[in-house]
Enzyme design. Sequence first.
Site, mmCIF file in Angstrom:
data_model
loop_
_atom_site.group_PDB
_atom_site.id
_atom_site.type_symbol
_atom_site.label_atom_id
_atom_site.label_comp_id
_atom_site.label_asym_id
_atom_site.label_seq_id
_atom_site.Cartn_x
_atom_site.Cartn_y
_atom_site.Cartn_z
ATOM 1 C CG ASP A 1 -0.344 -0.288 2.540
ATOM 2 O OD1 ASP A 1 0.889 -0.461 2.602
ATOM 3 O OD2 ASP A 1 -1.079 -0.343 3.541
ATOM 4 C CG ASP B 1 6.043 6.434 6.387
ATOM 5 O OD1 ASP B 1 6.513 7.520 6.022
ATOM 6 O OD2 ASP B 1 5.601 6.248 7.544
ATOM 7 C CG PHE C 1 -1.958 8.039 9.833
ATOM 8 C CD1 PHE C 1 -0.891 7.147 9.919
ATOM 9 C CD2 PHE C 1 -3.257 7.540 9.916
ATOM 10 C CE1 PHE C 1 -1.114 5.787 10.099
ATOM 11 C CE2 PHE C 1 -3.487 6.181 10.096
ATOM 12 C CZ PHE C 1 -2.414 5.313 10.189
ATOM 13 C CB VAL C 2 -3.389 8.600 3.963
ATOM 14 C CG1 VAL C 2 -2.945 10.032 3.664
ATOM 15 C CG2 VAL C 2 -2.274 7.616 3.620
#
Length: 182
Positions: A94, A97, A146-147
Amino acid sequence: MKTLLTESELQTGVSQMAAAITASSTGRQLTIIGVLTGSVVLLADLIRQIDQPMRVGVIQASSYRGATTERGELVINSALMIDISGRDVLLVDDIFDTGHTLAKVVAKLQDLGPASIRSAVLLRKTGRQEVDYQPDFTAFSIPDEFVVGYGLDYEDMYRNLPYLAALEPADLAKHASQAGAF
Ligand code: 5GP
Ligand code: MG
């Protein structure tokens, strides 16, 4: 919640990434490995748009987080893995980071003797990378927020949102007040 990418923007980015993956094909069969759980929505959309014979499997990587920013130890569970020895692997996750998760999963898969390993991620946070490893395909770069949505969670919720949204302090307060409301 603040919408960062709409459903149609996500579809466009995923289609373009699928086209890039298809265009890079060597003609050999692909083995696509999705990293559970965050990649499930991307995996489902992506594999249907890559025009090439493929096998599909999954691996689980979880880093226990309490707050949105702190991260615990990464646990990789390969109990569900299909055989990848001698195969051309495309790892799907996904979000990239700091990059520690993807770098560690790639290292784990290397031990299983694949012919090659490439990776595709939906999102990459700008300015956060802490490892040398780079994903081969990225659909979107996003700012350091932050998603959630499109597979990404906060405490295992919001994965089902068809869009990508940034969680704001008011959302966290609301989430906390509703925790355990089942
Ligand atoms: P990394 O190891 O690259 O720092 O982090 C990757 C993992 O952390 C992702 O697979 C994902 O589970 C989690 N993560 C990092 N940033 C976010 C984010 O903004 N939202 C969500 N839901 N998960 C994130
Ligand atoms: Mg994840």
